[in-house]
Design a protein around this motif. Structure first.
Motif, short mmCIF file in Angstrom:
data_model
loop_
_atom_site.label_atom_id
_atom_site.label_comp_id
_atom_site.label_asym_id
_atom_site.label_seq_id
_atom_site.Cartn_x
_atom_site.Cartn_y
_atom_site.Cartn_z
N ALA A 480 0.86 -1.50 -0.05
CA ALA A 480 -0.20 -0.13 0.02
C ALA A 480 0.93 1.14 0.15
O ALA A 480 0.43 2.27 0.04
CB ALA A 480 -0.92 0.12 1.31
N LEU A 481 2.17 1.27 0.05
CA LEU A 481 3.04 2.32 0.19
C LEU A 481 3.10 2.89 -1.22
O LEU A 481 2.84 2.19 -2.22
CB LEU A 481 4.46 1.99 0.43
CG LEU A 481 4.74 1.50 1.81
CD1 LEU A 481 6.07 0.94 2.11
CD2 LEU A 481 4.29 2.57 2.64
N PRO A 482 3.16 4.32 -1.31
CA PRO A 482 3.05 5.18 -2.65
C PRO A 482 4.20 5.05 -3.18
O PRO A 482 4.48 5.58 -4.08
CB PRO A 482 2.88 6.35 -1.87
CG PRO A 482 3.24 6.56 -0.67
CD PRO A 482 2.99 5.46 -0.10
N HIS A 549 9.77 9.91 13.69
CA HIS A 549 9.66 8.85 13.58
C HIS A 549 8.05 8.21 13.69
O HIS A 549 7.35 7.40 13.17
CB HIS A 549 10.30 7.69 14.36
CG HIS A 549 11.82 7.61 13.67
ND1 HIS A 549 12.03 7.61 12.50
CD2 HIS A 549 12.83 7.54 14.41
CE1 HIS A 549 13.39 7.88 12.37
NE2 HIS A 549 13.93 7.67 13.58
N TYR A 550 7.55 8.73 14.85
CA TYR A 550 6.00 8.36 15.41
C TYR A 550 4.98 9.04 14.23
O TYR A 550 4.23 8.29 13.72
CB TYR A 550 5.87 9.16 16.66
CG TYR A 550 4.50 8.90 17.26
CD1 TYR A 550 3.86 7.39 17.61
CD2 TYR A 550 3.46 9.89 17.41
CE1 TYR A 550 2.81 7.46 18.30
CE2 TYR A 550 2.35 9.66 17.81
CZ TYR A 550 1.96 8.35 18.20
OH TYR A 550 0.77 8.09 19.00
N LYS A 551 5.15 10.05 13.91
CA LYS A 551 4.39 10.84 12.80
C LYS A 551 4.60 9.92 11.53
O LYS A 551 3.48 9.77 10.92
CB LYS A 551 4.55 12.28 12.70
CG LYS A 551 4.22 13.09 13.78
CD LYS A 551 4.59 14.67 13.74
CE LYS A 551 4.11 15.36 14.76
NZ LYS A 551 4.38 16.83 14.56
N GLN A 552 5.83 9.65 11.15
CA GLN A 552 5.62 8.77 9.87
C GLN A 552 5.22 7.66 10.01
O GLN A 552 4.56 7.08 8.93
CB GLN A 552 7.51 8.63 9.71
CG GLN A 552 7.73 7.76 8.46
CD GLN A 552 7.33 8.84 7.20
OE1 GLN A 552 8.14 9.61 7.08
NE2 GLN A 552 6.43 8.38 6.39
N PHE A 553 5.48 6.77 11.00
CA PHE A 553 4.87 5.48 11.32
C PHE A 553 3.29 5.44 11.38
O PHE A 553 2.51 4.72 10.79
CB PHE A 553 5.38 4.99 12.64
CG PHE A 553 6.69 4.29 12.57
CD1 PHE A 553 7.61 4.75 11.65
CD2 PHE A 553 7.26 3.43 13.59
CE1 PHE A 553 9.05 4.04 11.48
CE2 PHE A 553 8.50 2.90 13.72
CZ PHE A 553 9.35 3.13 12.60
N SER A 555 1.56 7.57 9.72
CA SER A 555 0.86 7.77 8.41
C SER A 555 1.04 6.52 7.54
O SER A 555 0.24 6.31 6.63
CB SER A 555 1.88 8.90 7.63
OG SER A 555 3.40 8.35 7.50
N TRP A 556 2.19 5.56 7.73
CA TRP A 556 2.34 4.32 7.18
C TRP A 556 1.22 3.38 7.64
O TRP A 556 0.62 2.53 6.70
CB TRP A 556 3.85 3.71 7.30
CG TRP A 556 4.60 4.23 6.31
CD1 TRP A 556 4.69 5.18 5.37
CD2 TRP A 556 6.10 4.57 6.67
NE1 TRP A 556 5.84 5.74 4.97
CE2 TRP A 556 6.72 5.23 5.73
CE3 TRP A 556 6.71 4.23 7.93
CZ2 TRP A 556 8.16 5.72 5.72
CZ3 TRP A 556 8.17 4.40 7.81
CH2 TRP A 556 8.95 5.04 6.62
N LYS A 567 -1.44 -1.38 17.94
CA LYS A 567 -1.41 -0.06 18.71
C LYS A 567 -0.07 0.46 19.17
O LYS A 567 0.82 -0.36 19.75
CB LYS A 567 -2.20 -0.17 20.13
CG LYS A 567 -2.28 1.05 20.93
CD LYS A 567 -3.21 0.56 22.20
CE LYS A 567 -3.67 2.05 22.90
NZ LYS A 567 -4.61 1.70 24.09
N ILE A 568 0.01 1.81 18.79
CA ILE A 568 1.38 2.27 18.72
C ILE A 568 1.45 3.44 19.56
O ILE A 568 0.57 4.12 19.84
CB ILE A 568 1.81 3.00 17.21
CG1 ILE A 568 3.35 3.46 17.32
CG2 ILE A 568 0.70 3.84 16.63
CD1 ILE A 568 3.75 3.95 15.88
N ALA A 569 2.59 3.71 20.56
CA ALA A 569 2.51 4.69 21.47
C ALA A 569 3.81 5.45 21.42
O ALA A 569 5.02 4.97 20.99
CB ALA A 569 2.11 4.32 22.83
#
Length: 931
Positions: A480-482, A549-553, A555-556, A567-569
């Motif tokens: 699904a990655l662009p 990294h958190y924002k990038q993850f 979005s992916w 669930k990510i934190a």
């Protein structure tokens, strides 16, 4: 024999003022005392009787001479009685007795007798302390190599025993008990009767006297290996003399002696000075003409003699006669500039007078000689004496390297290598011998690393897992990655996926150039572990980087259905106490499966019940202990206490977390293998498609260069771009007066670009304030960021299109490349400007204009600046040190050594058939981990 100047003698312990006056006309006792001293006071045996018997008889003769003087007779008679017990005395008592005997001979002590004999012999010795050669050898081809080397011979010729000759050492100390008497027996090694290995203790080696052994041990030489590994710091050849001379430079030159002067400085000090006129131009490799021109230098060789007997005119004239003015000479040593132009003092010297007919032959031989450094209190000459003595008995069966390895890679045996390095015939031979020593350094290091890795993995080769066997969660995100992964990213991810499916824990370094896409590879690995029901964590050094990294993850992960989304934190210092507590509770009860954080991840209050993979970004920013804490955060509680050692070790390994280290610094493969050889290595050498290379310009830091730089920055800002201004200093410093500082220049940048907003970030700011400024720049609230090298890694601002680096000459190429990597992360064309006021640095900086390949730049940086700039300070407490190997210069040898190590382990996994090799690894005490 009558010793001039010794008509009076004193007896210690006798009534003050008591003097015995007599002429001594018998030298037998003097010679015997010298011989006994050089034998180490062992009550040596002559052809008919022992020294103690001879001493007693000689003292009786002296007693008879002094019989008219009752006190004299009593004193000497007591000495004769004491001599009867000489054989039962210890060394100190024997020295004390002979000191008293020496006094009745007209000397102050026994040492005085030996010094007198040395003075007699030294007057006939040359400045390089060489013994006279036999007459028939003198007619043979002259050996400049031996002539220039420091002498391994004694200054004192002693009566030979039936078995061997006994030359004594030339260096003396003031303490009689620690004199060479105590340990001056210098025997040659009998290789048939005395066998030793490289790690035989110096204290057990009979080729050295007790005093010599104590000298070596006191100065750090404890084994034969440690002494043999004191290699020459250089080899100098008459074949290629230098064109210029600088302080500290080692030289070997031919010249003409233009002055010889021996003079008495004071009653107990004299000096011999020899001045040699030499040509230094390569085309003038011949004895100097009498004319002086710009290619002529004068080498001053000075030697001082201390002691009253060395100041006599006879001694000085005899010594000076060995260096007649106008004669040709070969000289070597280290030069030190004098106040007069073209005049140099020659230190650590050696000089040899050469017959005219031998000159052409010597010039064409191209012989080399070794230049040693001192160690402790041992000067280079003394060290070479010891090494030459050791080489005489070097066994021929001490090489642990298998014959098949030596044959395949065309290596000398270790015995040949040692002999050739310390006794080279020419520079080419010395280089061949050096190659063997360098190969050993790398070979045993790589073996140690591979053995450790094999203990965990059970294999020496990298394996890859086919993409269709990756976890379904990883494949869903990937599809699904662009964008598409590069071949390098797929290969690295496949190697990691294969490691994750092994029972033993993974230990892998993912290394690549800036912008090569390491983060997505690590993200896919994290998902692979999460899909198996384990937790996964990524630790980054700063709040700003981990937030990126958190924002990038997030979005992916948006491409996944909510039911499939793990669930990510985020756990960092920016969270409030309540927020951090909730995150830690979620980790402890396994509600949170993917955790990103800073050092907070390794705090005592953070518990991972099922941590399967720990990814450590910018691994060099963490200490070894910090990384280990995250690596061992998950320990199985199901290990049975009654397991045997082997099962317990397997259980421990199975419960240890998989570890993936990431480094954004391009490291040459040779350096990576050396420093991380115990880890599996994945390198990404490609840049994702769509990214344009950054154009780089090196400009002078003057009015014209700065105007051009500002015009380019202003043009990018007008087109919607953003700019970094990077400075080497935070505040101005008198120690770096030519370098600009971020705080000082901030106001100037604001004034210059008054139409745009500016932010300031440096290492002395409070983290919250610095992160706030970085956030403003990233989100577009300001267009210019004035900073120090805190922006070197981890800052991802796609809109940034220009990087201006002030005082660029102060950075390494790899560091400049890292800073350049902060721009060009989007689709727009980007630029990097390097301002420098140092003309000598321009050529090095121009390499950045010609290439954007970080690995090539790292190779060049390694050659020019060494490994320090690439790896920084070693955090493990173990420094990367080899005897002769030089990273950057010996890459080919390193890769051969790595291949040889892998080949050996493929055929003998645990080195069971190569016990000598295994023993060598243990002896070298190679580190278990360099990471």
């Amino acid at each position: 024999m009558v010793f001039a100047g010794h008509n009076q003698f004193f007896i210690q312990g006798v009534t003050a003022g008591f003097v015995l006056r007599q002429k001594i006309d018998d030298s037998k006792l003097v010679k015997a005392i010298v011989y006994e001293a050089t034998k180490g006071f062992c009550n040596s045996a002559g052809s008919t009787r022992k020294f103690s018997d001879f001493l007693r008889s000689q003292l009786s003769i002296h007693a008879e001479r002094g019989e008219r003087d009752l006190k004299s007779f009593e004193v000497i008679q007591n000495l004769a009685q004491d001599a009867q017990s000489y054989g039962q005395m210890d060394c100190e008592q024997r020295i004390q007795l002979l000191d008293r005997v020496a006094q009745i001979q007209g000397f102050s002590c026994a040492r005085d007798i030996v010094d007198h004999e040395i003075a007699v012999v030294e007057a006939s010795q040359d400045l390089s302390h060489e013994n006279c050669v036999k007459r028939d050898e003198a007619k043979q081809k002259p050996d400049v190599n031996k002539a220039i080397q420091s002498s391994s011979k004694s200054l004192l010729e002693l009566p030979p025993s039936k078995e061997q000759s006994q030359p004594s050492p030339s260096q003396r100390t003031k303490s009689v008990s620690s004199l060479l008497y105590q340990a001056s027996e210098t025997r040659s090694i009998d290789t048939e009767n005395e066998r030793w290995k490289l790690d035989t203790l110096i204290s057990d080696m009979k080729c050295f006297t007790p005093y010599q052994r104590s000298q070596l041990q006191e100065n750090g030489f404890y084994t034969a290996r440690s002494l043999l590994n004191h290699f020459p710091r250089a080899h100098v050849s008459f074949e290629s003399p230098t064109d210029t001379l600088e302080d500290g430079q080692s030289v070997a030159l031919f010249g003409t002696i233009v002055m010889t002067r021996a003079s008495k400085i004071k009653d107990t000090l004299a000096m011999l000075e020899v001045i040699v006129n030499c040509k230094i131009a390569q085309e003038c490799l011949r004895p100097c003409d009498d004319e002086v021109d710009e290619n002529t230098v004068f080498l001053h060789i000075k030697r001082f003699f201390q002691g009253p007997r060395f100041t006599s005119s006879w001694f000085l004239n005899k010594t000076a006669s060995g260096y007649p003015e106008g004669s040709k000479a070969a000289v070597s040593g280290k030069v030190k500039a004098m106040n007069r132009k073209s005049h140099f003092l020659l230190k650590e010297y050696a000089v040899k007078v050469i017959d005219g007919e031998d000159f052409d032959q010597l010039r064409n031989d191209g012989e080399a000689y070794p230049v040693y450094s001192s160690k402790g209190l041992l000067n280079p000459k003394k060290i070479q004496v010891f090494i030459q003595r050791l080489l005489k008995g070097l066994p021929t069966d001490i090489d642990p390297l298998p014959t098949e390895v030596r044959d395949k890679y065309d290596l000398l045996s270790i015995e040949q290598a040692y002999s050739t390095l310390h006794q080279p015939t020419n520079l080419q031979g010395a280089n061949v011998a050096r190659r063997r020593i360098v190969f050993d350094d790398y070979f045993y290091l790589q073996l140690a690393f591979l053995l450790q890795r094999n203990c965990l993995r059970g294999s020496t080769v990298n394996n890859e897992l086919e993409m269709d066997k990756w976890s379904s969660l990883s494949l869903k995100v990937l599809n699904a990655l662009p964008f598409k992964l590069t071949a390098g990213q797929i290969k690295a991810a496949s190697e990691i996926m294969w490691d994750l499916r092994q029972q033993a824990p993974m230990s892998r370094l993912l290394q690549g150039d800036v912008g090569c896409g390491k983060t997505i590879v690590a993200f896919l690995a994290l998902l692979d572990v999460v899909s198996s029901g384990y937790q996964a964590a990524l630790m980054a050094p700063t709040d700003f980087v981990v937030s990126q990294h958190y924002k990038q993850f997030l979005s992916w992960l948006e491409v996944l259905d909510e039911k499939d989304r793990p669930k990510i934190a985020l756990l960092s210092g920016s969270l409030s106490a309540g927020e951090a507590r909730l995150v830690r509770e979620g980790i402890a009860n396994r509600e949170i499966s993917l955790i990103l954080g800073t050092h907070a991840l390794i705090s005592n209050s953070t518990n991972f019940p099922a941590l399967g993979l720990a990814v450590i970004d910018e691994q060099h920013r963490f200490g070894v202990g910090q990384r280990d804490r995250l690596k061992t955060a998950h320990a199985s509680e199901a290990v049975e206490p009654d397991l045997d050692d082997a099962d317990l070790e397997r259980a421990r390994l199975a419960s240890t977390t998989h570890v993936l280290l990431m480094s954004a610094t391009p490291i040459p493969r040779s350096l990576a293998l050396t420093c991380h050889g115990d880890m599996s290595l994945s390198q990404i050498n490609e840049i994702p498609p769509g990214r344009q290379p950054v154009d780089t310009y090196v400009l002078p830091d003057d009015e014209g260069g700065r105007r051009r730089a500002y015009e380019l920055v202003r043009a990018e800002l007008e087109n919607g771009g953003r700019a970094f201004f990077v400075y080497p200093l935070i505040n101005e410093s008198s120690s770096f007066e030519h370098q600009r500082a971020a705080v000082t220049e901030f106001d100037k940048v604001v004034k210059e670009f008054k139409d745009y907003k500016c932010a300031l970030a440096h290492g002395r700011m409070k983290p919250d304030l610095r992160n706030q400024e970085l956030k403003r720049f990233r989100e577009g609230e300001c267009q210019i960021l004035v900073a120090t090298k805190v922006v070197e890694v981890g800052i991802d601002v796609p809109e940034a299109t220009v990087m201006l680096i002030e005082s660029a000459e102060g950075y390494g190429l790899a560091q400049l490349h890292q800073l350049r990597g902060r721009v060009g992360r989007g689709t727009r064309k980007s630029f990097c400007i390097l301002l420098t006021c140092c003309d000598t640095a321009v050529e090095r900086l121009k390499l950045l204009e010609s290439t954007t390949d970080g690995f090539r730049l790292a190779e060049e940086d390694l050659k020019m600046r060494g490994p320090g700039d690439l790896l920084g300070k070693r955090q493990s407490g173990t420094h990367l040190e080899f005897v002769l190997a030089r990273l950057g210069e010996d890459n080919d040898i390193l890769l051969q050594a790595r291949a040889a190590a892998e080949e050996l382990l493929e055929t003998d996994k645990n080195l069971e058939r190569h016990s000598k090799v295994k023993h060598e690894i243990n002896i070298r005490q190679l580190p278990k981990s360099w990471s």
